[in-house]
Design a protein around this motif. Structure first.
Motif, mmCIF file in Angstrom:
data_model
loop_
_atom_site.group_PDB
_atom_site.id
_atom_site.type_symbol
_atom_site.label_atom_id
_atom_site.label_comp_id
_atom_site.label_asym_id
_atom_site.label_seq_id
_atom_site.Cartn_x
_atom_site.Cartn_y
_atom_site.Cartn_z
ATOM 1 N N THR A 87 49.542 18.356 -4.005
ATOM 2 C CA THR A 87 47.703 18.203 -3.630
ATOM 3 C C THR A 87 47.729 19.752 -2.582
ATOM 4 O OG1 THR A 87 46.176 16.757 -2.511
ATOM 5 C CG2 THR A 87 48.031 16.492 -1.952
ATOM 6 N N THR A 88 47.060 19.961 -2.796
ATOM 7 C CA THR A 88 46.349 21.016 -1.846
ATOM 8 C C THR A 88 45.205 20.526 -0.705
ATOM 9 O OG1 THR A 88 45.636 23.106 -3.060
ATOM 10 C CG2 THR A 88 45.460 23.341 -1.425
ATOM 11 N N THR A 89 45.609 20.570 0.385
ATOM 12 C CA THR A 89 45.623 19.730 1.972
ATOM 13 C C THR A 89 44.536 21.054 2.330
ATOM 14 O OG1 THR A 89 47.333 19.746 3.284
ATOM 15 C CG2 THR A 89 46.132 17.996 1.198
ATOM 16 N N VAL A 90 43.215 20.841 3.476
ATOM 17 C CA VAL A 90 42.975 21.322 4.477
ATOM 18 C C VAL A 90 43.649 20.311 6.034
ATOM 19 C CG1 VAL A 90 41.696 23.306 2.627
ATOM 20 C CG2 VAL A 90 41.066 21.040 3.820
ATOM 21 N N PRO A 91 43.348 21.219 6.902
ATOM 22 C CA PRO A 91 43.066 20.074 8.035
ATOM 23 C C PRO A 91 42.100 19.010 7.701
ATOM 24 C CG PRO A 91 44.207 22.132 8.601
ATOM 25 C CD PRO A 91 43.511 22.512 7.154
ATOM 26 N N PRO A 97 45.467 15.611 7.451
ATOM 27 C CA PRO A 97 44.875 16.479 5.979
ATOM 28 C C PRO A 97 44.542 15.871 4.511
ATOM 29 C CG PRO A 97 47.439 16.542 6.514
ATOM 30 C CD PRO A 97 46.728 15.437 6.988
ATOM 31 N N THR A 98 43.510 16.704 4.028
ATOM 32 C CA THR A 98 42.384 16.092 3.738
ATOM 33 C C THR A 98 42.293 17.158 1.935
ATOM 34 O OG1 THR A 98 40.411 15.750 5.362
ATOM 35 C CG2 THR A 98 40.030 16.305 2.953
ATOM 36 N N ALA A 99 42.602 16.087 0.447
ATOM 37 C CA ALA A 99 42.759 16.799 0.057
ATOM 38 C C ALA A 99 41.399 17.832 -1.241
ATOM 39 C CB ALA A 99 43.445 15.728 -0.914
ATOM 40 N N VAL A 100 41.921 18.793 -1.112
ATOM 41 C CA VAL A 100 40.843 20.073 -1.660
ATOM 42 C C VAL A 100 40.824 19.250 -3.285
ATOM 43 C CG1 VAL A 100 40.257 20.770 0.456
ATOM 44 C CG2 VAL A 100 41.193 21.592 -2.003
ATOM 45 N N GLU A 101 41.758 19.369 -4.249
ATOM 46 C CA GLU A 101 42.516 18.960 -5.304
ATOM 47 C C GLU A 101 44.066 18.337 -5.300
ATOM 48 O OE1 GLU A 101 44.804 19.885 -6.934
ATOM 49 O OE2 GLU A 101 46.148 21.193 -5.387
ATOM 50 N N SER A 116 56.601 20.697 0.922
ATOM 51 C CA SER A 116 55.233 20.899 1.653
ATOM 52 C C SER A 116 55.291 22.400 1.929
ATOM 53 C CB SER A 116 55.012 20.020 2.339
ATOM 54 O OG SER A 116 53.550 19.990 2.995
ATOM 55 N N ARG A 117 54.276 23.002 1.715
ATOM 56 C CA ARG A 117 54.268 24.621 2.093
ATOM 57 C C ARG A 117 52.623 25.330 1.982
ATOM 58 N NH1 ARG A 117 55.376 23.478 -3.004
ATOM 59 N NH2 ARG A 117 57.458 22.617 -2.861
ATOM 60 N N PRO A 118 52.896 26.121 2.663
ATOM 61 C CA PRO A 118 51.525 26.486 2.534
ATOM 62 C C PRO A 118 51.572 27.358 1.398
ATOM 63 C CG PRO A 118 52.930 28.234 5.131
ATOM 64 C CD PRO A 118 54.280 27.267 3.583
ATOM 65 N N TYR A 119 49.803 27.473 1.259
ATOM 66 C CA TYR A 119 48.986 27.571 -0.437
ATOM 67 C C TYR A 119 48.011 29.081 0.184
ATOM 68 C CZ TYR A 119 48.297 26.364 -5.331
ATOM 69 O OH TYR A 119 48.084 26.918 -6.690
ATOM 70 N N ASP A 120 47.443 29.387 -0.977
ATOM 71 C CA ASP A 120 47.135 30.230 -0.755
ATOM 72 C C ASP A 120 45.657 30.072 -1.213
ATOM 73 O OD1 ASP A 120 47.127 30.415 -3.861
ATOM 74 O OD2 ASP A 120 48.029 32.121 -4.463
ATOM 75 N N SER A 125 45.336 26.457 3.807
ATOM 76 C CA SER A 125 45.629 25.372 3.230
ATOM 77 C C SER A 125 46.996 25.268 2.892
ATOM 78 C CB SER A 125 44.861 25.529 1.858
ATOM 79 O OG SER A 125 45.543 26.710 0.851
ATOM 80 N N THR A 126 47.480 24.263 2.745
ATOM 81 C CA THR A 126 48.944 23.594 2.133
ATOM 82 C C THR A 126 48.599 23.291 0.687
ATOM 83 O OG1 THR A 126 49.147 23.161 4.683
ATOM 84 C CG2 THR A 126 50.820 21.832 2.810
ATOM 85 N N MET A 127 49.982 23.227 0.569
ATOM 86 C CA MET A 127 50.048 22.357 -1.954
ATOM 87 C C MET A 127 51.589 21.309 -0.780
ATOM 88 S SD MET A 127 49.918 21.849 -4.282
ATOM 89 C CE MET A 127 48.926 23.253 -4.951
#
Length: 208
Positions: A87-91, A97-101, A116-120, A125-127
Motif C-alpha cells: 500500500t502507498t500511504t501519505v500522512p 497513514p492514509t492509503a492512496v492505493e 516500509s520505505r519512501p516511495y515516488d 508517500s511511503t510504500m
C-alpha cells in the motif's frame, strides 16, 4: 621557494576548480527514473514507446527476461486478515497513514519487497508491503494493522481507495493505449531498458 610553491599550487587550484565544476554539473542533471508510469504509444520489436504521465516520450528496451504482470481491479472487501498487501500511504490528518492505493499480492508473491520505505508516487508517500494482522470495517472504509519483519503500521483505507491485484499477462497485452508502470535502468549509452512491467487490464491505470 615561494616561486616553486606557486608553481605547484596553480595546477592544484585549477584541478580543484575543474572538479568542482564537474560535480556541480552532475548535481544539476535530473535523476534517472527508476519507474516510468504512462501510456503505451507503440511497440516495435523489443522497443516500447511510452508517453509518461508527465508528458515525456520515453523509449524503453525490453530485456529478453522481462517479467510482465497484469493489474486488475478488486474490491476493498477482498482485503482479509492474513492477506499480504502493498500500500502507498501519505500522512493523514489524524496522524494515521492514509492509503492512496492498495494492491493485494497473490499467494505465490507473498513476501515480495516486505518492509516500509519512501516511495515516488506522491510527495511524502511511503510504500509498505506487509501482512494484514487486523482489519476493522467502518462506514467509510477499513482500518488496517499491517505487520512486516521490522515493525507494524496502522493504515486507514478510505472506501474510494483503488484496490487491485496481480494477474497473469504476456507480451500480447502490450498494446497502444494500455497503461503501464515500467521499472527502468539507465544504460551507459543514455538509453533505458526495462525488465519488469505492470500493465493495467481492461483499461485500468495501475494506481501504485
Amino acid at each position: 621557494m615561494p616561486i616553486r610553491r606557486s608553481t605547484f599550487t596553480r595546477p592544484l587550484v585549477a584541478m580543484a576548480m575543474v572538479a568542482a565544476s564537474s560535480l556541480y554539473a552532475i548535481a544539476q542533471q535530473p535523476p534517472s527514473p527508476s519507474r516510468v508510469r504512462g501510456t503505451i504509444e507503440s511497440v516495435d520489436g523489443d522497443v516500447l514507446s511510452v508517453k509518461s504521465r508527465s508528458g515525456e516520450d520515453v523509449k524503453l528496451h525490453m530485456t529478453p527476461d522481462m517479467r510482465l504482470v497484469g493489474i486488475s481491479k478488486i474490491s476493498l472487501s477482498d482485503i482479509k486478515v492474513g492477506s499480504f498487501i502493498g500500500t502507498t500511504t501519505v500522512p493523514g490528518p489524524d496522524g494515521i497513514p492514509t492509503a492512496v492505493e492498495v494492491h493485494v499480492f497473490p499467494e505465490e508473491m507473498r513476501g515480495t519487497g516486505e518492509g516500509s520505505r519512501p516511495y515516488d508516487l506522491r510527495p511524502n508517500s511511503t510504500m509498505t508491503n506487509a501482512t494484514v494482522a487486523e482489519s476493522v470495517v467502518g462506514n467509510d472504509g477499513h482500518a488496517l494493522l499491517v505487520k512486516y519483519k521490522d515493525g507494524e503500521k496502522k493504515v486507514s483505507v478510505p472506501s474510494e481507495t483503488p484496490v487491485v491485484t496481480y494477474v497473469p499477462a504476456d507480451k500480447s497485452d502490450l498494446k497502444a493505449g494500455a497503461k503501464v508502470i515500467a521499472f527502468t535502468k539507465k544504460l551507459p549509452n543514455g538509453s533505458f531498458e526495462t525488465n519488469r512491467i505492470s500493465i493495467g487490464r481492461d483499461g485500468l491505470t495501475p494506481p501504485m
